[in-house]
Design a protein around this motif. Structure first.
Motif, PDB file in Angstrom:
ATOM      1  N   GLN A  94       0.811  -1.219   0.000  1.00  0.00           N
ATOM      2  CA  GLN A  94       0.000   0.000   0.000  1.00  0.00           C
ATOM      3  C   GLN A  94       0.851   1.278   0.000  1.00  0.00           C
ATOM      4  N   LEU A  95       2.162   1.143   0.191  1.00  0.00           N
ATOM      5  CA  LEU A  95       3.015   2.343   0.277  1.00  0.00           C
ATOM      6  C   LEU A  95       3.577   2.737  -1.082  1.00  0.00           C
ATOM      7  N   LYS A  96       3.833   4.055  -1.196  1.00  0.00           N
ATOM      8  CA  LYS A  96       4.493   4.550  -2.406  1.00  0.00           C
ATOM      9  C   LYS A  96       5.996   4.632  -2.113  1.00  0.00           C
ATOM     10  N   PHE A  97       6.822   4.273  -3.086  1.00  0.00           N
ATOM     11  CA  PHE A  97       8.278   4.366  -2.915  1.00  0.00           C
ATOM     12  C   PHE A  97       8.861   5.311  -3.963  1.00  0.00           C
ATOM     13  N   MET A  98       9.882   6.064  -3.561  1.00  0.00           N
ATOM     14  CA  MET A  98      10.619   6.889  -4.522  1.00  0.00           C
ATOM     15  C   MET A  98      12.085   6.467  -4.454  1.00  0.00           C
ATOM     16  N   LEU A  99      12.731   6.434  -5.598  1.00  0.00           N
ATOM     17  CA  LEU A  99      14.129   6.004  -5.634  1.00  0.00           C
ATOM     18  C   LEU A  99      15.019   7.198  -5.952  1.00  0.00           C
ATOM     19  N   SER A 100      16.098   7.296  -5.200  1.00  0.00           N
ATOM     20  CA  SER A 100      16.983   8.447  -5.389  1.00  0.00           C
ATOM     21  C   SER A 100      18.442   8.020  -5.271  1.00  0.00           C
ATOM     22  N   ARG A 101      19.316   8.940  -5.587  1.00  0.00           N
ATOM     23  CA  ARG A 101      20.765   8.761  -5.454  1.00  0.00           C
ATOM     24  C   ARG A 101      21.351  10.147  -5.168  1.00  0.00           C
ATOM     25  N   PRO A 102      22.637  10.253  -4.864  1.00  0.00           N
ATOM     26  CA  PRO A 102      23.177  11.584  -4.564  1.00  0.00           C
ATOM     27  C   PRO A 102      22.920  12.578  -5.696  1.00  0.00           C
ATOM     28  N   GLY A 103      22.433  13.731  -5.329  1.00  0.00           N
ATOM     29  CA  GLY A 103      22.038  14.734  -6.324  1.00  0.00           C
ATOM     30  C   GLY A 103      22.895  15.988  -6.250  1.00  0.00           C
ATOM     31  N   GLY A 104      22.725  16.833  -7.251  1.00  0.00           N
ATOM     32  CA  GLY A 104      23.548  18.041  -7.364  1.00  0.00           C
ATOM     33  C   GLY A 104      22.925  19.265  -6.702  1.00  0.00           C
ATOM     34  N   GLY A 105      23.578  20.384  -6.882  1.00  0.00           N
ATOM     35  CA  GLY A 105      23.138  21.658  -6.296  1.00  0.00           C
ATOM     36  C   GLY A 105      22.111  22.357  -7.162  1.00  0.00           C
ATOM     37  N   PRO A 106      21.763  23.597  -6.778  1.00  0.00           N
ATOM     38  CA  PRO A 106      20.729  24.349  -7.501  1.00  0.00           C
ATOM     39  C   PRO A 106      21.083  24.615  -8.967  1.00  0.00           C
ATOM     40  N   GLU A 107      20.028  24.652  -9.770  1.00  0.00           N
ATOM     41  CA  GLU A 107      20.210  24.962 -11.216  1.00  0.00           C
ATOM     42  C   GLU A 107      19.269  26.102 -11.572  1.00  0.00           C
ATOM     43  N   ILE A 108      19.693  26.893 -12.548  1.00  0.00           N
ATOM     44  CA  ILE A 108      18.787  27.917 -13.081  1.00  0.00           C
ATOM     45  C   ILE A 108      18.107  27.324 -14.310  1.00  0.00           C
ATOM     46  N   LEU A 109      16.778  27.285 -14.300  1.00  0.00           N
ATOM     47  CA  LEU A 109      16.061  26.704 -15.443  1.00  0.00           C
ATOM     48  C   LEU A 109      15.768  27.768 -16.500  1.00  0.00           C
ATOM     49  N   SER A 110      15.403  28.964 -16.048  1.00  0.00           N
ATOM     50  CA  SER A 110      15.192  30.064 -17.021  1.00  0.00           C
ATOM     51  C   SER A 110      15.274  31.405 -16.310  1.00  0.00           C
TER      52      SER A 110
END
Ligand code: PMV
Length: 322
Positions: free
Chosen positions: A306-322
């Motif tokens: 019944q639970l939702k799972f999210m998968l992650s790994r080490p991520g980077g810093g802030p980005e400017i999208l626009s």
């Protein structure tokens, strides 16, 4: 000192900062200075996107379309204005792709995005330390989220430091079990203040966390998941001990949280490295290596369908999208 005369709105994306060794308690409340040193990793794949613009009227922040009470942000924006030397108000629209205010570090990615966005809007060449320092006024964990990779925010510090890049430990995975999606009733800010002022174990927690922190940095440097996992457990369980012994006590755990903790224990007894941690909420985050992931996912999905799972790994810093 507005060095960005075009004043065009800016959209930025940040990832949340998951503490492996926890910050819990303030050395100084007004300035939001941490009493314990924390070690964290940014979570790839979970993100907050925020569009920030300058405004002639009052500051306004919406999160997933809902206006947030201004008192949560007023001191933060005042500090931003003071540091950046502007009289302008800020408008911000923020969206996250994961539940907010539920113990998934949304305030870290949220305030990191706000601080980064406001700074870039006014002066795109500001020092990273200033951005981290400003984010910390909103939420201390946000100081770490402005960097990405593996970070520390030391006790008494004003800004976070990056200790390893996001590519330092490519095999590391973080599986997030979402036990409950709804927002929590007690914020981490209130809960840690209650622990500081009422828990008889608070001082012991603060004192003991320093050694754990130093040893965890070594474990992280050596990519030793078993050692890191054991230290992570001491850290999160120590943090919760201050909550259980506060007056009134704070319980963020749900029945599934403890079931997941026990499941990780059982997996480890079978030689599978599943090391859990929790924050101010019921969700359980499990660190493991890529080679064990399939086994862990299959075993968790069979028991917690019944639970939702999210998968992650080490991520980077802030980005400017626009
Ligand atoms: O930064 P805050 O005020 O949201 O507090 C964060 C507290 C924990 O998530 C429980 C621990 C941490 O170091 O992130």
């Amino acid at each position: 000192m507005n060095k960005n005369p075009s004043n065009k709105p800016i959209t930025v994306r940040t990832t949340p900062s998951l503490a492996l060794i926890k910050y819990w308690g303030k050395a100084e409340t007004q300035e939001n200075i941490p009493a314990t040193s924390s070690l964290a990793v940014n979570l790839d794949g979970l993100f907050t996107e925020t569009t920030v613009s300058l405004s002639d009227d009052a500051d306004a922040v919406t999160i997933n379309g809902e206006l947030v009470p201004p008192d949560r942000y007023s001191k933060f924006f005042d500090r931003i204005r003071k540091t950046l030397g502007t009289d302008s108000a800020f408008h911000a629209e923020s969206h996250s792709n994961f539940p907010v205010s539920a113990g998934l570090a949304s305030s870290s990615s949220g305030f990191a995005a706000l601080a980064f966005g406001c700074c870039k809007l006014i002066d795109e060449h500001l020092d990273q330390e200033i951005v981290s320092d400003l984010a910390r006024y909103g939420s201390a964990s946000a100081a770490r989220a402005t960097l990405g990779g593996f970070t520390t925010l030391k006790k008494g510090a004003r800004f976070a430091e990056k200790i390893f890049d996001k590519n330092h430990w490519p095999e590391l995975r973080v599986l997030i079990a979402i036990v409950k999606q709804t927002a929590k009733k007690t914020s981490s800010r209130e809960a840690m203040e209650l622990a500081r002022t009422t828990s008889p174990y608070y001082n012991t927690w603060v004192k003991s966390s320093e050694d754990i922190f130093q040893n965890a940095i070594d474990a992280c440097r050596n990519k030793d998941l078993e050692k890191l996992g054991q230290l992570m457990r001491i850290s999160y369980l120590g943090m919760f001990s201050t909550m259980f012994t506060s007056t009134p006590p704070i319980y963020y755990w749900e029945p599934e949280s403890i079931q997941l903790i026990k499941k990780c224990d059982a997996l480890r007894k079978n030689g599978i490295g599943a090391w859990e941690t929790m924050d101010a909420g019921p969700q359980v985050k499990i660190l493991c290596l890529e080679e064990d992931l399939k086994n862990i996912i299959n075993s968790l999905k069979a028991e917690f369908d019944q639970l939702k799972f999210m998968l992650s790994r080490p991520g980077g810093g802030p980005e400017i999208l626009s």
